[in-house]
Design a protein around this motif. Structure first.
Motif, PDB file in Angstrom:
ATOM      1  N   LEU A 163      -6.165   2.132  -2.082  1.00  0.00           N
ATOM      2  CA  LEU A 163      -6.652   3.746  -2.409  1.00  0.00           C
ATOM      3  C   LEU A 163      -7.659   3.583  -3.512  1.00  0.00           C
ATOM      4  O   LEU A 163      -8.740   4.250  -3.611  1.00  0.00           O
TER       5      LEU A 163
ATOM      6  N   MET B 146      -0.593   4.174   0.980  1.00  0.00           N
ATOM      7  CA  MET B 146       0.520   3.205   1.312  1.00  0.00           C
ATOM      8  C   MET B 146       0.043   1.917   2.051  1.00  0.00           C
ATOM      9  O   MET B 146       0.678   1.049   2.601  1.00  0.00           O
TER      10      MET B 146
ATOM     11  N   ALA C  44       2.005   3.558  -3.597  1.00  0.00           N
ATOM     12  CA  ALA C  44       1.755   3.780  -4.910  1.00  0.00           C
ATOM     13  C   ALA C  44       1.660   5.027  -5.256  1.00  0.00           C
ATOM     14  O   ALA C  44       0.887   5.798  -4.370  1.00  0.00           O
ATOM     15  N   GLY C  45       2.329   5.781  -6.195  1.00  0.00           N
ATOM     16  CA  GLY C  45       2.180   7.506  -6.544  1.00  0.00           C
ATOM     17  C   GLY C  45       1.599   7.414  -7.622  1.00  0.00           C
ATOM     18  O   GLY C  45       0.244   6.954  -8.243  1.00  0.00           O
ATOM     19  N   GLY C  46       1.822   8.491  -8.612  1.00  0.00           N
ATOM     20  CA  GLY C  46       1.171   9.046  -9.677  1.00  0.00           C
ATOM     21  C   GLY C  46       1.480   8.284 -10.873  1.00  0.00           C
ATOM     22  O   GLY C  46       1.927   7.240 -10.818  1.00  0.00           O
TER      23      GLY C  46
ATOM     24  N   LEU D  94       9.433   9.592   4.441  1.00  0.00           N
ATOM     25  CA  LEU D  94       8.587  10.292   5.261  1.00  0.00           C
ATOM     26  C   LEU D  94       7.317   9.971   5.629  1.00  0.00           C
ATOM     27  O   LEU D  94       6.448  10.400   4.863  1.00  0.00           O
ATOM     28  N   SER D  95       6.900   8.902   6.259  1.00  0.00           N
ATOM     29  CA  SER D  95       5.720   8.451   6.103  1.00  0.00           C
ATOM     30  C   SER D  95       4.688   9.111   7.078  1.00  0.00           C
ATOM     31  O   SER D  95       4.694   8.960   8.333  1.00  0.00           O
ATOM     32  N   LYS D  96       4.244  10.204   6.513  1.00  0.00           N
ATOM     33  CA  LYS D  96       3.425  11.123   7.410  1.00  0.00           C
ATOM     34  C   LYS D  96       2.186  10.584   7.829  1.00  0.00           C
ATOM     35  O   LYS D  96       0.962  10.788   7.107  1.00  0.00           O
ATOM     36  N   GLY D  97       1.959   9.694   8.688  1.00  0.00           N
ATOM     37  CA  GLY D  97       0.597   9.037   9.180  1.00  0.00           C
ATOM     38  C   GLY D  97      -0.002   8.187   7.985  1.00  0.00           C
ATOM     39  O   GLY D  97       0.843   7.653   7.358  1.00  0.00           O
ATOM     40  N   TYR D  98      -1.078   8.135   8.198  1.00  0.00           N
ATOM     41  CA  TYR D  98      -1.828   6.988   7.539  1.00  0.00           C
ATOM     42  C   TYR D  98      -2.409   7.375   6.357  1.00  0.00           C
ATOM     43  O   TYR D  98      -3.116   8.554   6.172  1.00  0.00           O
ATOM     44  N   HIS D  99      -2.002   6.942   5.194  1.00  0.00           N
ATOM     45  CA  HIS D  99      -2.637   7.446   3.754  1.00  0.00           C
ATOM     46  C   HIS D  99      -2.860   6.004   3.072  1.00  0.00           C
ATOM     47  O   HIS D  99      -1.965   5.072   3.067  1.00  0.00           O
TER      48      HIS D  99
ATOM     49  N   GLU E   5      15.461  11.219 -18.683  1.00  0.00           N
ATOM     50  CA  GLU E   5      15.334  12.078 -19.838  1.00  0.00           C
ATOM     51  C   GLU E   5      15.866  13.380 -19.098  1.00  0.00           C
ATOM     52  O   GLU E   5      16.706  14.125 -19.753  1.00  0.00           O
ATOM     53  N   ASN E   6      15.653  13.574 -17.764  1.00  0.00           N
ATOM     54  CA  ASN E   6      16.160  14.732 -17.022  1.00  0.00           C
ATOM     55  C   ASN E   6      17.517  14.790 -16.631  1.00  0.00           C
ATOM     56  O   ASN E   6      17.996  15.480 -15.989  1.00  0.00           O
TER      57      ASN E   6
ATOM     58  N   LYS F 227      -7.282   5.189  -6.184  1.00  0.00           N
ATOM     59  CA  LYS F 227      -7.256   6.111  -7.046  1.00  0.00           C
ATOM     60  C   LYS F 227      -6.034   6.629  -7.804  1.00  0.00           C
ATOM     61  O   LYS F 227      -4.954   6.232  -6.878  1.00  0.00           O
ATOM     62  N   PRO F 228      -5.866   7.048  -8.773  1.00  0.00           N
ATOM     63  CA  PRO F 228      -6.785   7.257  -9.932  1.00  0.00           C
ATOM     64  C   PRO F 228      -7.832   5.951 -10.435  1.00  0.00           C
ATOM     65  O   PRO F 228      -8.648   6.072 -11.007  1.00  0.00           O
TER      66      PRO F 228
END
Lengths: 719, 667
Positions: free
Chosen positions: A311, A487, A456-458, A479-484, A331-332, A313-314
């Motif tokens: 990806l 991933m 990879a996330g945020g 939940l691998s919703k299709g191609y992104h 912490e939470n 990004k960012p």
């Protein structure tokens, strides 16, 4: 053969002195004192850096448009002998002696000057009188905003030039159509239409609007030809093919060639590398290519690799792990597995190295011959420095509680069994037995036990003990919703591991890769990627002091300050000729009302004006009102930062409409009024010329007098 | 799934609590009504998908939606029959809609879509019926259909704003119609005027009236304070029973020494807030945080003071002095006694803005605490009204404007909203504030009823809020969203309930055979339409039967294609989050087109193979084959909508194993 002996060669030249005079005046108005101010003016700061990069042959990506416009500007720099050494960092910075200001600004100014005779010719081709044509050209000539925009290293004047050229050549072509089709000049104008269109699109994507308008008009004209029973089917098909060739195939080919030149010119790696894929980066000289040059192509069991997230990004990042563990409790209050952290780290690091291991074997070196990993194979990923296995399990990830935590499995103090088998899925495979290739293959890692996908996330915002701040979370997405793309991973650096011992392996990991194979990306692959990046790359929503909304433009409620003299009150503003803008609006309204009136009357079979005149009226409106609408209305649905200069192409079309409406009404208006109106246009031009040309410097009182609208932002120095 | 949404809103109507949604109210009102009539008491909490209904009576609401959903079939049947005058075409369309798993799934649950599609198809049907009555204008049936079109338009608009597209479709159709009438010279201008007036009356005035009436009912029914309050302005909130602004009385004009709260005017903007915590190290100056906070709290209270005087204004003997437009003031935080302060440090999140802090001890600060107060559209010296005046605070030293950026601060800022001082002088609601609470014992209180907004104002405000809410639904970065081009190819469905193997799973996915047939048909239709149009334009003489066929293709098919385009293309321009179910209105049109196209195509083929018997065989055989194909595919895919239990389809032992034709399907 010797015919010229009998009949002497005679060259008859017909020169329209009006046209020549207009061109000269256009040149004077645009070129006068071009190198003043000797400082960076407004968006020159933006385009200038690309010119510099062209001079240095360094690759860049600009999301504002295709490369043709930048290349033209760079051509100016090239001709002026610019070496690219200037730091474009601040509006108003003085140019150093090595910057050929004059030649950098020459091409836009020439394009702006040539718009004046083009406007003249367009009206002539629309079959309006020379008087009207002269009017149109004068209005363009005296339009302050067009002058300001042409005199600097900006793209709008080039865009307007190509747009007008396309319109003119189409009209020439259409007028030739009636008596001499398939003649030489017919072909010339037809082809020029296509070329000018593609140039316009190549300068800025805004050109697309005019291109579509011309396509629509050409389609309409062709539809009328279909109804013409005198034409045979064969000649219709010939006509159709000729238009398809000139208006579609040639523009596409030209557009591709812009990118071809762009990519050929820029072969060195540079600041924008990291947004491209590894394969693209590897094709540039320097940068990644220096590292990846000569590494083995096929990933085998025992290979040492770094995995880059596709990806980008960012920011680009590599799969990473280090000895710190996840905190027992966040912490939470949520708990974690307290295992070794896995993140996506945006810098090159020795901790980015992973080893591909066959679950059935213990060895971590590549056997001889190497056994390549194929699509669907199940592997374990071993972190090079810590020798831990990449693992995921049903524990909530640090930031995204809906996804699984990914960790490196530590073999002590663990209540959960290891789940460290991953299936390699090559996304861009050609067959199901494809080998996993360095750089080229895009791979998904599917967890065998839970079928979660490595993703990879945020940003990690909380402090993970040592590593803080700018690192990205890595999770197992259930939940691998299709191609992104987040991933998908690809191998960037790669070598075959040789050392079985941990100590030796660490030394090996620290040493740079060295091997020998090289590969190249085809032009089309590069083009597709670059084009896609240009279209999808989004700059952060930037607020700008002079940004405006599309609605402000019609009434010119806004201006843009381009430059201010460092000491005196001399300044340059993008400000239009108020009288022209107002009359252009009036002309548009009058045109639309009159058209509607005539149209309804004609529907009731009442013909107010003769058929020929009506046809002229409609075609002129189609071009001018149509051109204004397609270049203006789309901005209402666009979600980017808008500036007054975006309106200039639309304004040009609107100005062309003024003499058309005026000539239509001239039977009812006395010419003295027209003269008075023209002189008022001239007067306003003169009044505002100090802020158009930036000199002479005005006093505070004079500047205050120029502030005709409260919303204008004229810069007044505090005493 | 979304039942949690719309079911909950149905409950709100029954409980009469005010809420806010991005869609207009009709759909939810009808759901609420259906629930009310069927004895649902509105107590089910609709917390998360998958909760059991237990003893709650939900069948009424579901039945209502399912009934409207099933009406689509006869509507489509009649529309196609009217357009093509061909029974087989109409039957084919009906079969497609009956056996499409997507339509079935979508109409089974408490959702807005079946209601929307009901009105939408109703409008199309009435429009078509009305067109076919065109030969006898002003007859009773003509009036009937025309009015019914208007009613349905209002209904469609009232359920979701997507209804706007069908309004456009009807509008375009009407304009064409009127244009034809205008060209008819046998009609006098007076007659034309009558036609025009009738259409304006039925298609513009009638729907508008109904639409407004709908909102009137909405606001009358919902008169109790509820979760939607915060989205609306203070003046509006004072209308709701139970809201703390209801029936209170406060002083009208702002004076020095008043204790006030300030609310940001952006959508769901918070109150200007400060607390004892400081900005952390490295983020601007280490001074007290100033944020925007969405809840009412004592820390939202500020005292208005003069910038140069620090006398105690609460002294009852001193005269009252009002704050005027253009005054320079100081705002002191009541709890911490610090002044609202700004300086040229960058703001924590919006780097181009300045940081806003609380500064000073017990009200003594510096010149960076001075703010000029201005009312939008006000003149110097005018008084400032509580609630009504939109106020801008300009920082005197730097010239920036106090605003709320809408970004949420991280942990250290207690996840409250960032407040900055923006140097860009733009008129946005972000930088406007109004005074909400106002305490000043020296001033007479007035009742807030004076401020009662008129119905037109309420209507306008609720629309503004809805539009802003809609455009606020932006996809987040890295989020996988559905793209419009996915839809016609049935790329990916929506999970309605159940994820795991043991759950009862319902998956919204169109019957792939039908959807792909529809997709192919669109291409086929374009080809047919272009060739027909070119043939006609070339002046080829056609037999009367072929003329009839070409009329069906160009006129009937054209209207339907226009509908499809209008309901599909705009989604490409939308920036908001999109879902698969947004395609269903377009899918209805596409199905009707399929019916018409295949019928014409088969007829045409039959005509080319001229012997009578073969012709009929070809026609009948083709038709039968299509119908059988549709029914068989329904048999294959029906578990999608009626629910599946057991292993996922990726598992070879599942009954659905062979049916996962695309990797992106997740059942």
């Amino acid at each position: 053969m010797l015919g010229f002996l009998k009949n002497p060669v005679v060259v008859t030249a017909e020169i329209n002195m009006n046209l020549v005079a207009l061109t000269v005046m256009g040149l004077i108005s645009r070129l006068w004192g071009l190198s003043y101010p000797q400082a960076v003016v407004f968006d020159e700061v933006y385009y200038g850096q690309f010119v510099s990069l062209y001079m240095k042959r360094i690759f860049f990506v600009d999301d504002s448009g295709p490369p043709f416009g930048h290349m033209l500007l760079a051509l100016g720099g090239y001709l002026g002998g610019f070496d690219g050494n200037f730091l474009w960092n601040r509006i108003g910075a003085e140019y150093s002696a090595n910057v050929p200001v004059q030649s950098l600004r020459l091409l836009p100014a020439l394009a702006g000057a040539l718009c004046v005779p083009l406007a003249y010719q367009i009206l002539v081709e629309l079959q309006f009188s020379h008087c009207a044509a002269l009017g149109a050209a004068l209005l363009i000539l005296l339009e302050n905003s067009l002058i300001t925009q042409s005199r600097f290293m900006l793209l709008e004047s080039i865009l307007i030039f190509f747009i007008l050229l396309a319109v003119l050549s189409y009209l020439k072509f259409y007028n030739l159509q009636r008596h001499s089709f398939f003649s030489g000049s017919w072909w010339f104008w037809l082809l020029l239409t296509g070329v000018a269109c593609s140039c316009a699109v190549g300068v800025k994507y805004m050109g697309l609007f005019t291109y579509i308008l011309l396509l629509a008009i050409a389609g309409l004209h062709f539809w009328q030809m279909i109804g013409d029973q005198n034409l045979s089917n064969v000649s219709l098909i010939c006509h159709f093919l000729a238009r398809g060739l000139a208006l579609i195939i040639i523009p596409v080919a030209m557009y591709l060639s812009f990118f071809y030149v762009h990519l050929t010119l820029l072969y060195r790696s540079g600041p924008h590398d990291q947004i491209m894929t590894s394969a693209f980066q590897a094709s540039l000289e320097g940068g990644l290519a220096r590292i990846t040059q000569g590494q083995p192509l096929e990933v085998a069991y025992g290979s040492q690799i770094t995995l880059r997230n596709v990806l980008g990004k960012p920011m680009q990042c590599w799969l990473h792990s280090h000895t710190n563990t996840y905190p027992i409790r966040y912490e939470n209050g949520r708990g974690s597995s307290h295992q070794q952290q896995v993140t996506c780290y945006p810098f090159k690091d020795v901790n980015n190295w992973w080893i591909v291991k066959d679950p059935g074997m213990q060895q971590l070196v590549v056997s001889n011959p190497p056994r390549p990993v194929r699509h669907g194979h199940i592997v374990q990923l071993v972190h090079g420095i810590t020798t831990r296995y990449l693992n995921t399990h049903d524990v909530a990830a640090p930031l995204s509680p809906h996804s699984q935590e990914v960790s490196c499995y530590i073999d002590y103090n663990i209540s959960m069994p290891a789940q460290n088998l991953w299936r390699v899925e090559i996304v861009n495979r050609e067959s199901d037995t494809d080998v996993w290739k360095t750089i080229l293959s895009e791979v998904r890692f599917v967890h065998v036990n839970t079928s979660a996908v490595l993703k990879a996330g945020g940003f990690m915002n909380f402090h993970l003990e040592v590593q803080t701040g700018r690192t990205l979370e890595v999770v197992g997405e259930k939940l691998s919703k299709g191609y992104h793309q987040s991933m998908v991973w690809n191998v960037e650096e790669h070598r075959y591991g040789k050392s079985q011992e941990q100590k030796e392996r660490e030394v090996e990991l620290h040493s740079p890769t060295q091997m020998d194979i090289s590969k190249n990306l085809s032009f089309m692959a590069k083009f597709t990627e670059l084009q896609w990046k240009i279209l999808t790359l989004k700059n952060e929503d930037t607020e700008h002091k002079y940004s405006s909304s599309a609605l402000d433009w019609i009434t010119m409620d806004t201006n843009i300050a381009y430059w201010l003299h460092p000491t005196s009150g001399a300044q340059i503003h993008l400000l239009g000729n108020v009288v022209t803008w107002a009359s252009a609006n009036v002309a548009a309204v009058v045109y639309m009302c009159l058209s509607l009136w005539y149209l309804i009357r004609r529907r009731r079979r009442i013909y107010d004006i003769p058929e020929g005149k009506w046809q002229r009226w409609v075609s002129a409106g189609g071009i001018c009102v149509g051109g204004w609408a397609v270049n203006y209305l789309p901005f209402f649905v666009m979600e980017k930062t808008l500036f007054l200069y975006h309106y200039l192409p639309a304004l040009t079309f609107q100005i062309l409409l003024i003499p058309i409406v005026l000539q239509h009404l001239s039977d009812h208006l006395c010419s003295a009024l027209t003269v008075a109106w023209f002189s008022s246009v001239y007067l306003v031009y003169c009044t505002f010329s100090p802020v158009t040309y930036g000199k002479p410097s005005l006093s505070v009182a004079e500047l205050k007098q120029l502030r005709w609208k409260d919303s204008w932002n004229i810069l007044i120095r505090k005493q | 799934w979304d039942e949690t949404h719309f079911g909950k809103m149905g409950s709100y109507y029954i409980n009469r609590t005010f809420f806010f949604d991005v869609h207009p109210p009709l759909g939810k009102m009808l759901i609420g009504l259906a629930g009310y009539l069927s004895g649902y008491d509105g107590t089910f909490p609709f917390q998360k998908p998958g909760d059991r209904y237990e003893q709650h009576n939900y069948v009424g609401m579901r039945g209502f939606c399912a009934f409207l959903g099933s009406c689509l079939v006869p509507f489509a049947y009649l529309t196609v029959l009217e357009l093509s005058r061909s029974l087989p075409a109409a039957l084919l369309t009906a079969f497609i809609l009956i056996f499409d798993t997507g339509c079935i799934t979508l109409s089974q649950y408490i959702l807005l879509d079946p209601i929307l599609m009901f009105f939408l198809m109703g409008a199309v049907l009435c429009m078509v019926k009305c067109n076919s009555c065109a030969d006898r204008p002003f007859s009773a049936s003509w009036w009937f259909w025309l009015c019914l079109t208007g009613v349905n338009l209002a209904g469609a608009m009232g359920v979701k704003f997507v209804g706007l597209f069908v309004v456009l479709l009807v509008g375009l159709n009407t304009i064409c119609d009127l244009w034809d009438l205008l060209g008819d010279l046998s009609l006098s201008l007076v007659m034309f005027g009558k036609h025009l007036l009738a259409r304006v009356l039925c298609l513009i005035l009638l729907p508008l009236t109904l639409y407004t009436a709908m909102f009137a009912v909405h606001f009358t029914v919902l008169n109790k304070s509820g979760p939607g309050d915060g989205f609306f302005s203070s003046a509006f909130q004072s209308q709701l029973i139970g809201n703390n602004l209801h029936n209170v009385s406060i002083p009208e004009y702002l004076a020095y020494g008043s204790v006030v709260t300030m609310k940001n005017l952006r959508m769901a903007g918070g109150y200007l807030h400060s607390h004892w915590h400081l900005y952390p190290e490295g983020i601007g100056a280490r001074q007290q945080q100033v944020t925007a906070y969405l809840h009412k709290d004592l820390n939202n209270l500020w005292i208005i003071k003069k910038h140069d005087l620090d006398t105690d204004l609460s002294d009852p003997s001193s005269p009252v002095e009002f704050v005027r437009h253009g005054d320079i003031i100081r705002l002191e935080h009541k709890e911490t006694c610090r002044n609202l302060h700004s300086h040229q440090h960058e703001a924590p999140l919006t780097r181009k803005h300045f940081q806003v802090t609380g500064y000073g001890i017990n009200g003594t600060g510096d010149s960076n605490d001075f703010w000029r107060i201005e009312v939008v559209g006000g003149k110097a010296g005018k008084l400032i009204k509580v609630l009504r005046s939109q106020v801008r605070l300009t920082h005197v030293a730097t010239g920036c404007i106090l605003g709320s950026s809408g970004k949420t601060l991280p942990k250290w800022g207690w996840e409250q909203v960032e407040v900055t001082c923006t140097p860009y002088l733009k008129e946005t609601p972000n930088s406007l504030w109004n005074f909400e609470d106002h305490i000043n014992p020296k001033l007479p209180n007035i009742s807030l009823d004076v401020l009662k907004p008129s119905f037109a104002e309420i209507l306008l405000e609720s629309h503004m809020v809805m539009i802003r809410g809609n455009s606020g639904l932006k996809p987040k970065d890295n989020e996988v969203t559905s793209k419009p081009w996915h839809w016609p190819i049935n790329y990916q469905g929506l999970r309605f309930s159940g994820v795991n193997e043991t759950d009862y799973r319902v998956y919204l996915l169109g019957n792939p055979v039908i959807w792909w047939l529809n997709l192919v048909t669109i291409g086929l239709y374009l080809l047919m339409a272009v060739s027909t149009a070119v043939t006609l334009k070339r002046g080829v003489q056609l037999t009367s039967e072929l003329k009839e066929l070409s009329r069906v293709v160009l006129c009937g098919g054209g209207q339907i294609t226009l509908g499809w385009l209008l309901h599909y293309l705009p989604f490409f321009l939308m920036g908001r989050v999109l879902y698969f179910h947004h395609y269903f209105p377009a899918m209805l049109f596409s199905s009707m087109l399929t019916g018409i196209t295949w019928d014409t195509l088969l007829k045409f083929c039959a005509r080319v193979l001229s012997p009578r018997i073969t012709a009929r065989k070809v026609y009948g055989g083709g038709f039968l084959a299509l119908v059988l194909l549709i029914i068989y595919s329904f048999y294959l895919f029906h578990p999608l909508s009626y629910g599946m239990i057991g292993p996922m389809a990726s598992d070879p032992s599942s009954p659905m194993a062979g049916l996962r034709w695309m990797d992106s399907w997740e059942f």
